[in-house]
Scaffold this motif. Structure first.
Motif, PDB file in Angstrom:
ATOM      1  N   MET A  65       0.757  -1.141   0.005  1.00 33.70           N
ATOM      2  CA  MET A  65      -0.126   0.029   0.066  1.00 33.70           C
ATOM      3  C   MET A  65       0.900   1.185  -0.082  1.00 33.70           C
ATOM      4  O   MET A  65       2.013   1.184   0.687  1.00 33.70           O
ATOM      5  N   THR A  66       0.567   2.392  -0.774  1.00 32.42           N
ATOM      6  CA  THR A  66       1.043   3.477  -0.931  1.00 32.42           C
ATOM      7  C   THR A  66       1.256   4.290   0.420  1.00 32.42           C
ATOM      8  O   THR A  66       0.113   4.268   1.089  1.00 32.42           O
ATOM      9  N   THR A  67       2.180   4.951   0.691  1.00 28.30           N
ATOM     10  CA  THR A  67       2.147   6.061   1.668  1.00 28.30           C
ATOM     11  C   THR A  67       1.832   7.353   1.366  1.00 28.30           C
ATOM     12  O   THR A  67       2.125   8.450   2.072  1.00 28.30           O
ATOM     13  N   THR A  68       1.740   7.367   0.065  1.00 28.49           N
ATOM     14  CA  THR A  68       1.319   8.900  -0.279  1.00 28.49           C
ATOM     15  C   THR A  68      -0.073   9.533   0.169  1.00 28.49           C
ATOM     16  O   THR A  68      -0.928   8.598   0.221  1.00 28.49           O
ATOM     17  N   PRO A  69      -0.087  10.959   0.468  1.00 27.09           N
ATOM     18  CA  PRO A  69      -1.340  11.450   1.036  1.00 27.09           C
ATOM     19  C   PRO A  69      -2.266  11.129   0.144  1.00 27.09           C
ATOM     20  O   PRO A  69      -2.070  11.091  -0.976  1.00 27.09           O
ATOM     21  N   ILE A  70      -3.444  11.027   0.576  1.00 28.48           N
ATOM     22  CA  ILE A  70      -4.852  10.813  -0.135  1.00 28.48           C
ATOM     23  C   ILE A  70      -4.681  12.436  -0.801  1.00 28.48           C
ATOM     24  O   ILE A  70      -4.986  13.261  -0.334  1.00 28.48           O
ATOM     25  N   ALA A  71      -5.239  12.426  -2.050  1.00 24.10           N
ATOM     26  CA  ALA A  71      -5.248  13.674  -2.726  1.00 24.10           C
ATOM     27  C   ALA A  71      -6.923  13.824  -3.028  1.00 24.10           C
ATOM     28  O   ALA A  71      -7.916  12.886  -3.480  1.00 24.10           O
ATOM     29  N   THR A  72      -7.425  15.137  -3.079  1.00 19.60           N
ATOM     30  CA  THR A  72      -8.733  15.277  -3.468  1.00 19.60           C
ATOM     31  C   THR A  72      -8.955  15.764  -5.016  1.00 19.60           C
ATOM     32  O   THR A  72      -7.819  15.826  -5.632  1.00 19.60           O
ATOM     33  N   PHE A  73     -10.223  15.591  -5.322  1.00 18.47           N
ATOM     34  CA  PHE A  73     -10.308  16.022  -6.723  1.00 18.47           C
ATOM     35  C   PHE A  73      -9.879  17.450  -7.230  1.00 18.47           C
ATOM     36  O   PHE A  73      -9.193  17.693  -8.207  1.00 18.47           O
ATOM     37  N   ASP A  74     -10.032  18.211  -6.109  1.00 19.12           N
ATOM     38  CA  ASP A  74      -9.573  19.439  -6.260  1.00 19.12           C
ATOM     39  C   ASP A  74      -8.082  19.866  -6.375  1.00 19.12           C
ATOM     40  O   ASP A  74      -7.355  20.553  -7.071  1.00 19.12           O
ATOM     41  N   ASP A  75      -7.349  18.823  -5.750  1.00 17.01           N
ATOM     42  CA  ASP A  75      -6.050  18.659  -5.677  1.00 17.01           C
ATOM     43  C   ASP A  75      -5.570  18.415  -7.232  1.00 17.01           C
ATOM     44  O   ASP A  75      -4.600  18.891  -7.654  1.00 17.01           O
ATOM     45  N   PHE A  76      -6.039  17.450  -7.863  1.00 21.00           N
ATOM     46  CA  PHE A  76      -5.934  17.026  -9.212  1.00 21.00           C
ATOM     47  C   PHE A  76      -6.215  17.948 -10.164  1.00 21.00           C
ATOM     48  O   PHE A  76      -5.206  18.096 -10.932  1.00 21.00           O
ATOM     49  N   THR A  77      -7.108  18.781 -10.042  1.00 21.20           N
ATOM     50  CA  THR A  77      -7.700  20.185 -10.938  1.00 21.20           C
ATOM     51  C   THR A  77      -6.483  21.036 -10.767  1.00 21.20           C
ATOM     52  O   THR A  77      -6.460  21.685 -11.913  1.00 21.20           O
ATOM     53  N   LYS A  78      -5.704  20.944  -9.786  1.00 18.06           N
ATOM     54  CA  LYS A  78      -4.523  22.171  -9.845  1.00 18.06           C
ATOM     55  C   LYS A  78      -3.491  22.019 -10.695  1.00 18.06           C
ATOM     56  O   LYS A  78      -2.753  22.731 -11.203  1.00 18.06           O
ATOM     57  N   ILE A  79      -3.164  20.723 -11.047  1.00 16.15           N
ATOM     58  CA  ILE A  79      -2.101  20.216 -11.823  1.00 16.15           C
ATOM     59  C   ILE A  79      -2.738  20.520 -13.374  1.00 16.15           C
ATOM     60  O   ILE A  79      -3.577  19.840 -13.741  1.00 16.15           O
ATOM     61  N   ASP A  80      -1.919  21.240 -14.031  1.00 19.04           N
ATOM     62  CA  ASP A  80      -2.272  21.441 -15.618  1.00 19.04           C
ATOM     63  C   ASP A  80      -1.095  20.405 -16.495  1.00 19.04           C
ATOM     64  O   ASP A  80      -0.138  20.861 -16.635  1.00 19.04           O
ATOM     65  N   LEU A  81      -1.768  19.459 -16.838  1.00 20.85           N
ATOM     66  CA  LEU A  81      -0.966  18.436 -17.807  1.00 20.85           C
ATOM     67  C   LEU A  81      -1.277  18.591 -19.105  1.00 20.85           C
ATOM     68  O   LEU A  81      -2.647  18.411 -19.393  1.00 20.85           O
ATOM     69  N   ARG A  82      -0.604  19.106 -20.082  1.00 22.93           N
ATOM     70  CA  ARG A  82      -0.763  19.472 -21.321  1.00 22.93           C
ATOM     71  C   ARG A  82      -0.024  18.515 -22.041  1.00 22.93           C
ATOM     72  O   ARG A  82       0.990  18.066 -21.789  1.00 22.93           O
ATOM     73  N   VAL A  83      -0.646  18.344 -23.546  1.00 20.06           N
ATOM     74  CA  VAL A  83       0.090  17.596 -24.625  1.00 20.06           C
ATOM     75  C   VAL A  83       1.009  18.768 -25.314  1.00 20.06           C
ATOM     76  O   VAL A  83       0.757  19.632 -25.555  1.00 20.06           O
ATOM     77  N   GLY A  84       2.344  18.209 -25.501  1.00 16.85           N
ATOM     78  CA  GLY A  84       3.443  18.964 -26.224  1.00 16.85           C
ATOM     79  C   GLY A  84       3.908  18.066 -27.196  1.00 16.85           C
ATOM     80  O   GLY A  84       3.772  16.841 -27.255  1.00 16.85           O
ATOM     81  N   ARG A  85       4.631  18.875 -28.030  1.00 17.88           N
ATOM     82  CA  ARG A  85       5.316  18.121 -29.089  1.00 17.88           C
ATOM     83  C   ARG A  85       6.944  18.638 -29.056  1.00 17.88           C
ATOM     84  O   ARG A  85       7.039  20.040 -29.011  1.00 17.88           O
ATOM     85  N   ILE A  86       7.847  17.710 -28.921  1.00 15.17           N
ATOM     86  CA  ILE A  86       9.220  18.180 -28.619  1.00 15.17           C
ATOM     87  C   ILE A  86       9.517  18.405 -30.078  1.00 15.17           C
ATOM     88  O   ILE A  86       9.398  17.716 -31.148  1.00 15.17           O
ATOM     89  N   ILE A  87      10.294  19.959 -29.988  1.00 14.91           N
ATOM     90  CA  ILE A  87      10.663  20.334 -31.324  1.00 14.91           C
ATOM     91  C   ILE A  87      12.077  20.551 -31.307  1.00 14.91           C
ATOM     92  O   ILE A  87      12.627  20.957 -32.511  1.00 14.91           O
ATOM     93  N   GLU A  88      12.659  20.547 -30.252  1.00 11.80           N
ATOM     94  CA  GLU A  88      14.401  20.567 -30.176  1.00 11.80           C
ATOM     95  C   GLU A  88      15.064  19.831 -29.087  1.00 11.80           C
ATOM     96  O   GLU A  88      14.217  19.722 -28.160  1.00 11.80           O
ATOM     97  N   VAL A  89      15.953  19.126 -29.563  1.00  7.31           N
ATOM     98  CA  VAL A  89      16.923  18.253 -28.445  1.00  7.31           C
ATOM     99  C   VAL A  89      18.253  18.676 -28.285  1.00  7.31           C
ATOM    100  O   VAL A  89      18.790  18.565 -29.490  1.00  7.31           O
TER     101      VAL A  89
END
Length: 114
Positions: A1-25
């Motif tokens: 079992m994980t020891t990570t604290p329980i997150a709420t849905f509101d916690d999740f909505t604070k993280i802005d995860l977006r799709v991007g395309r790598i254009i330079e490395v």
């Protein structure tokens, strides 16, 4: 079992995860751990952002043009002399190499994870 604290849905909505395309490395030889410097196009709303990523199990040629997922609302982080503006996400495989989290189909860049 994980020891990570329980997150709420509101916690999740604070993280802005977006799709991007790598254009330079480019190499990042001064990084403490092997890494690439990336430029990621996250669409018109966000633009092109920089990231440092320990994904040297991929070649530069493999990465350019690849869709990735990135957290775009963390505070920029200084990595040596490089300012990383977004966090490209991945998970370690059984050997500890980071495998990118990315859409399985071509989707518009800038799209937000729901």
């Amino acid at each position: 079992m994980t020891t990570t604290p329980i997150a709420t849905f509101d916690d999740f909505t604070k993280i802005d995860l977006r799709v991007g395309r790598i254009i330079e490395v480019t190499p990042f030889p001064e990084a403490r751990n092997p890494a690439w410097k990336l430029k990621v196009d996250l669409g018109e709303e966000i633009g092109i952002k920089k990231s440092s990523a320990q994904i040297t199990n991929y070649t530069a040629e493999e990465l350019v043009g690849t869709l990735v997922m990135a957290v775009v609302n963390f505070k920029p982080r200084q990595v040596g002399k490089f300012m990383s503006e977004v966090l490209v996400v991945g998970v370690p495989d059984s050997d500890g190499k980071i495998i990118l989290v990315r859409p399985e189909k071509d989707v518009p860049i800038g799209g937000r994870l729901h």
